[in-house]
Design an enzyme around this catalytic site. Structure first.
Site, mmCIF file in Angstrom:
data_model
loop_
_atom_site.group_PDB
_atom_site.id
_atom_site.type_symbol
_atom_site.label_atom_id
_atom_site.label_comp_id
_atom_site.label_asym_id
_atom_site.label_seq_id
_atom_site.Cartn_x
_atom_site.Cartn_y
_atom_site.Cartn_z
ATOM 1 N N HIS A 1 80.295 32.510 11.831
ATOM 2 C CA HIS A 1 79.887 31.221 11.263
ATOM 3 C C HIS A 1 80.293 31.067 9.799
ATOM 4 O O HIS A 1 80.234 32.029 9.021
ATOM 5 C CB HIS A 1 78.359 31.091 11.319
ATOM 6 N N ALA B 1 73.602 37.084 23.332
ATOM 7 C CA ALA B 1 72.328 37.308 23.978
ATOM 8 C C ALA B 1 72.366 36.666 25.364
ATOM 9 O O ALA B 1 73.030 35.666 25.567
ATOM 10 C CB ALA B 1 71.217 36.663 23.141
ATOM 11 N N SER C 1 73.924 25.270 12.957
ATOM 12 C CA SER C 1 72.816 25.886 13.707
ATOM 13 C C SER C 1 71.787 26.542 12.780
ATOM 14 O O SER C 1 70.751 27.009 13.246
ATOM 15 C CB SER C 1 73.353 26.935 14.683
ATOM 16 N N ASP D 1 80.289 35.984 16.882
ATOM 17 C CA ASP D 1 79.796 34.791 16.223
ATOM 18 C C ASP D 1 80.329 34.875 14.794
ATOM 19 O O ASP D 1 80.137 35.896 14.117
ATOM 20 C CB ASP D 1 78.254 34.860 16.238
ATOM 21 N N CYS E 1 74.715 33.120 24.290
ATOM 22 C CA CYS E 1 76.176 33.241 24.357
ATOM 23 C C CYS E 1 76.663 33.894 25.643
ATOM 24 O O CYS E 1 77.718 33.527 26.153
ATOM 25 C CB CYS E 1 76.695 33.927 23.111
ATOM 26 N N GLU F 1 77.919 23.578 17.225
ATOM 27 C CA GLU F 1 77.454 24.833 17.825
ATOM 28 C C GLU F 1 78.418 25.186 18.945
ATOM 29 O O GLU F 1 78.996 24.298 19.590
ATOM 30 C CB GLU F 1 76.020 24.681 18.365
ATOM 31 N N HIS G 1 72.853 33.524 10.169
ATOM 32 C CA HIS G 1 73.243 34.775 10.837
ATOM 33 C C HIS G 1 74.751 34.828 11.006
ATOM 34 O O HIS G 1 75.423 33.812 11.085
ATOM 35 C CB HIS G 1 72.549 34.893 12.207
ATOM 36 N N ASP H 1 79.434 39.199 21.506
ATOM 37 C CA ASP H 1 78.607 39.171 20.277
ATOM 38 C C ASP H 1 77.723 40.398 20.044
ATOM 39 O O ASP H 1 76.550 40.256 19.655
ATOM 40 C CB ASP H 1 77.742 37.904 20.277
HETATM 41 C C1 VGL Z 1 73.818 33.522 19.719
HETATM 42 C C2 VGL Z 1 71.988 32.383 18.907
HETATM 43 C C3 VGL Z 1 72.744 31.865 17.889
HETATM 44 C C4 VGL Z 1 74.391 34.469 20.722
HETATM 45 C C5 VGL Z 1 74.586 32.997 18.706
HETATM 46 O O1 VGL Z 1 75.400 35.144 20.411
HETATM 47 O O2 VGL Z 1 73.818 34.573 21.836
HETATM 48 N N1 VGL Z 1 72.522 33.193 19.818
HETATM 49 N N2 VGL Z 1 74.043 32.175 17.790
HETATM 50 ZN ZN ZN Z 2 75.211 31.753 16.073
#
Ligand code: VGL
Ligand code: ZN
Length: 195
Positions: free
Chosen positions: A60, A137, A66, A58, A141, A109, A77, A16
């Protein structure tokens, strides 16, 4: 030198590293963009060794569960097809990179790159046994991807110099690292590989 570098049974898994998770994005991870040059160096090493390169994203739908609009914890996001969902423009992904799009189901999620994707099958197809995981992060993830990989029986190296945390609560990133190491991930840095 750890003697644990990339080979043809290895995959570099870049989690990500998207505009949305970097400064200027919709869910910026503090200093998230700092992983880019480090990951580019890992990409070069992986390529030279004939390792598989994977990049998850990611991806979405606009009404993902989420998002705050649906009572979730996050601002909107990485909506599929938008600039926010693009890989960071500085990330030098080779053309043969396997792109894994995740968290596409509006009602579920999915932090792990294995969840609801073909990642495990694609790795098995290539007889990959060892994963080198970095990206964003640390506390979401990256953590869930690493823990799934360990459960699935992969040997997992955590690229500790190529991850950054959201840190919703101070210390979340550090706790995530400890959790991954306790589960069997091995910490590694660029200097361990490039001597
Ligand atoms: C992530 C929060 C929401 C990630 C993805 O890629 O770590 N964090 N969606
Ligand atoms: Zn996400």
């Amino acid at each position: 030198m750890a003697g644990q570098g990339f080979d043809t049974k290895s995959a570099l898994v870049i989690v990500d590293v998207q505009r949305g998770f970097c400064p200027g994005g919709s869910l910026p991870v503090p200093r998230g963009d700092e992983v880019v040059p480090v990951l580019n160096a890992y990409i070069e090493l992986a390529q030279k060794a004939g390792a598989t390169i994977v990049a998850s994203r990611d991806w979405h739908p606009p009404d993902h569960i989420s998002f705050r609009s649906r009572g979730g914890p996050w601002p909107q996001h990485c909506v599929r097809g938008t600039p926010d969902a693009e890989f960071h423009p500085g990330l030098r992904l080779p053309p043969e990179t396997i792109v894994i799009s995740k968290a596409q189901d509006p009602d579920a999620e999915a932090y792990s790159a294995f969840e609801g994707t073909q990642l495990e099958a694609k790795l098995k197809e290539r007889a990959v046994e060892r994963l080198f995981v970095g990206g964003l992060a640390t506390d979401y993830c990256v953590k869930n991807t690493v823990l799934d990989a360990l459960r699935l029986g992969f040997e997992v190296y955590l690229l500790t110099d190529a991850i950054r945390a959201v840190d919703v609560q101070p210390g979340d990133g550090e706790r995530a690292i400890q959790q991954m190491l306790a589960a069997g991930a091995k910490p590694i840095k660029l200097q361990d590989l490039s001597g």
